[in-house]
Each structure stands twice: as C-alpha cells, then as structure tokens.
Design a protein around this motif. Structure first.
Motif, PDB file in Angstrom:
ATOM      1  N   ALA A  13       0.833  -1.205   0.000  1.00 51.01           N
ATOM      2  CA  ALA A  13       0.000   0.000   0.000  1.00 51.01           C
ATOM      3  C   ALA A  13       0.871   1.259   0.000  1.00 51.01           C
ATOM      4  CB  ALA A  13      -0.933  -0.004   1.208  1.00 51.01           C
ATOM      5  N   GLN A  14       1.942   1.258   0.759  1.00 57.71           N
ATOM      6  CA  GLN A  14       2.845   2.410   0.785  1.00 57.71           C
ATOM      7  C   GLN A  14       3.542   2.592  -0.559  1.00 57.71           C
ATOM      8  OE1 GLN A  14       5.339   1.678   4.180  1.00 57.71           O
ATOM      9  NE2 GLN A  14       3.793   2.376   5.629  1.00 57.71           N
ATOM     10  N   ARG A  54      12.546  16.402  -2.797  1.00 55.05           N
ATOM     11  CA  ARG A  54      11.665  15.755  -1.807  1.00 55.05           C
ATOM     12  C   ARG A  54      11.024  14.509  -2.412  1.00 55.05           C
ATOM     13  NH1 ARG A  54       6.297  16.474  -0.978  1.00 55.05           N
ATOM     14  NH2 ARG A  54       6.268  18.316  -2.300  1.00 55.05           N
ATOM     15  N   HIS A  55      10.549  14.623  -3.644  1.00 59.03           N
ATOM     16  CA  HIS A  55       9.928  13.468  -4.304  1.00 59.03           C
ATOM     17  C   HIS A  55      10.953  12.372  -4.577  1.00 59.03           C
ATOM     18  CE1 HIS A  55       5.998  15.191  -4.609  1.00 59.03           C
ATOM     19  NE2 HIS A  55       6.399  16.209  -5.342  1.00 59.03           N
ATOM     20  N   ALA A  60      13.257   7.080  -3.486  1.00 58.65           N
ATOM     21  CA  ALA A  60      14.435   6.307  -3.057  1.00 58.65           C
ATOM     22  C   ALA A  60      14.112   5.469  -1.825  1.00 58.65           C
ATOM     23  CB  ALA A  60      15.606   7.245  -2.789  1.00 58.65           C
ATOM     24  N   ARG A  61      13.364   6.031  -0.882  1.00 54.95           N
ATOM     25  CA  ARG A  61      12.976   5.275   0.317  1.00 54.95           C
ATOM     26  C   ARG A  61      12.173   4.030  -0.040  1.00 54.95           C
ATOM     27  NH1 ARG A  61      11.903  10.211   2.668  1.00 54.95           N
ATOM     28  NH2 ARG A  61       9.666  10.008   2.369  1.00 54.95           N
ATOM     29  N   HIS A  62      11.403   4.116  -1.099  1.00 54.41           N
ATOM     30  CA  HIS A  62      10.581   2.978  -1.531  1.00 54.41           C
ATOM     31  C   HIS A  62      11.314   2.088  -2.530  1.00 54.41           C
ATOM     32  CE1 HIS A  62       6.933   3.936   0.629  1.00 54.41           C
ATOM     33  NE2 HIS A  62       7.164   5.206   0.341  1.00 54.41           N
ATOM     34  N   GLY A  63      12.581   2.382  -2.779  1.00 53.79           N
ATOM     35  CA  GLY A  63      13.399   1.528  -3.625  1.00 53.79           C
ATOM     36  C   GLY A  63      13.117   1.650  -5.111  1.00 53.79           C
ATOM     37  N   THR A  79      15.619   1.956 -10.207  1.00 56.05           N
ATOM     38  CA  THR A  79      16.200   0.764  -9.598  1.00 56.05           C
ATOM     39  C   THR A  79      15.718  -0.496 -10.307  1.00 56.05           C
ATOM     40  OG1 THR A  79      16.229   1.898  -7.479  1.00 56.05           O
ATOM     41  CG2 THR A  79      16.480  -0.479  -7.414  1.00 56.05           C
ATOM     42  N   ASP A  80      14.412  -0.561 -10.577  1.00 55.02           N
ATOM     43  CA  ASP A  80      13.828  -1.744 -11.202  1.00 55.02           C
ATOM     44  C   ASP A  80      12.940  -1.298 -12.364  1.00 55.02           C
ATOM     45  OD1 ASP A  80      12.632  -4.115 -11.913  1.00 55.02           O
ATOM     46  OD2 ASP A  80      11.611  -4.429  -9.998  1.00 55.02           O
TER      47      ASP A  80
END
Length: 115
Positions: A13-14, A54-55, A60-63, A79-80
C-alpha cells in the motif's frame, strides 16, 4: 496477494501511495531515458529543486530510484525497470476508460434532449 502478511500488504500500500502523486510519476517518466540529475529533472518536470528533491527522496525510500554522487552532482536512475510495466498497465487501462467515456459522451451529445 492471498498469502501476504498484513505487514507485507502495508508495504504494498505504501508503494502504491508513492506512485499516487503526479510529480513523482513525471519524475519516473523522465527517468525512462536514463539517469538524470536534479537540475535536469527540475527542468523537465517544471517544478522547484526542493520539490523534486523531496519526491526523489521518497522514491528512493521505496526503492524505486537509486542515487549516485559524481563530483558535485547527484544522478538518479530507476532501480527496477519493472516499475514501467506496472505504470504502463495502469496508464493503458485508464486511457482505454477515457476513450470509452469520450465515445459515450459523443454519442450522447448527438442524441436530442427528451422534453
């Protein structure tokens, strides 16, 4: 999804929440052609440096993106690449729905009003 734990579902969900912002989608789309620095992304997206940064931090935090510093510049890349398959699937579905609604509106516009 059937066998996923509540914690894993929360992470999914995140992940989708991270995609639920037009500027982040613009950034991801801008990275389709390869890595770019914040200045390039700011120009492409028509947003401020602070906003783009910021975005990018959230992505990046979510990979979804990774960053690499080179001298004074920081470059971002996907990344993917599977993220594009997901986005294209959703965007294609929405585009088809829009087209269908446009056809219906056009058909209704050609029908005289009932009095």
């Amino acid at each position: 999804m059937e066998a996923m734990s509540d914690q894993a579902l929360q992470q999914v969900a995140q992940y989708f929440q991270a995609l639920a912002e037009p500027n982040r989608l613009r950034i991801l789309n801008a990275l389709r052609g390869g890595e770019r620095n914040v200045g390039e992304l700011t120009e492409i997206c028509g947003s401020s440096t602070a906003n783009v940064s910021r975005h990018l931090a959230l992505l990046a935090r979510h990979g979804m993106v990774t960053r690499e510093g080179r001298g004074t510049a920081v470059y971002y890349r996907i990344t993917d690449p599977a993220i594009y398959a997901l986005c294209d699937l959703v965007c294609g579905n929405i585009a088809r729905q829009y087209e269908q609604m446009a056809v219906v509106r056009q058909q209704l516009g050609g029908v005289p009003a009932v009095e």
